[in-house]
Design a protein around this motif. Sequence first.
Motif: not given
Length: 213
Positions: A133-142
């Motif tokens: 679902r996400f490309c990075s930890l930052g995108c998962k947090l958002v």
Amino acid sequence: MELMLAPPPWLEQLLSTTFFSTCQAHISAPRNECNMFCLDCRDQAAFCFYCRQSWHHDHQVIQIRRSSYHDVVRVAEIQKVLDISEVQTYVINSARVLFLNARPQNSNAAGSAAGKTQYLCQVCRRNLLDPFRFCSLGCKLVGVKKNGNGNFVLSAKKDEEIGRKHEGMGRRLVSKEEEEGIHKQVYQSTPSTQACSNSRRRKGIPHRAPFGP
């Protein structure tokens, strides 16, 4: 819908920290780049190898690494303290890693993958190699904050599931040309058990001794 569990207090600080500057306390030392982050300290900036030995030797510390000028962390380190499920991973220099924050993407990247199955980051719309679902930890947090259908809290069962998924799906970071070549590779099937069995059979037909009267 799964209830969102609050991310650990150090996560946002980790994602906003600047790494790989020169440590001013050890400016003349050979290993003085600030690529360490402490999970136990509050309001802590990045620090170097020598700072860890002096002030963080008994703390939880993770090391940040670089790939193409972007910060990454090894899955083996971060998955011990954080649920990283649904984040795309890669294998770089024989180690599985994930990116801390989203990376810029060429506006033509989406069109270049026409005709192929596309997986996109739900936040920044970056092309992914696998159905995450996400490309990075930052995108998962958002994404977790926006939709509330995920969490960062680690459990023993979740940790085992994450390990199996990333082991089977994570890939090394490759160029566009290499990625296209990977999709075109044809793998030879291994010989079947029956074929192997036949190759071991003795030649000729064994003859039984005739039964006596």
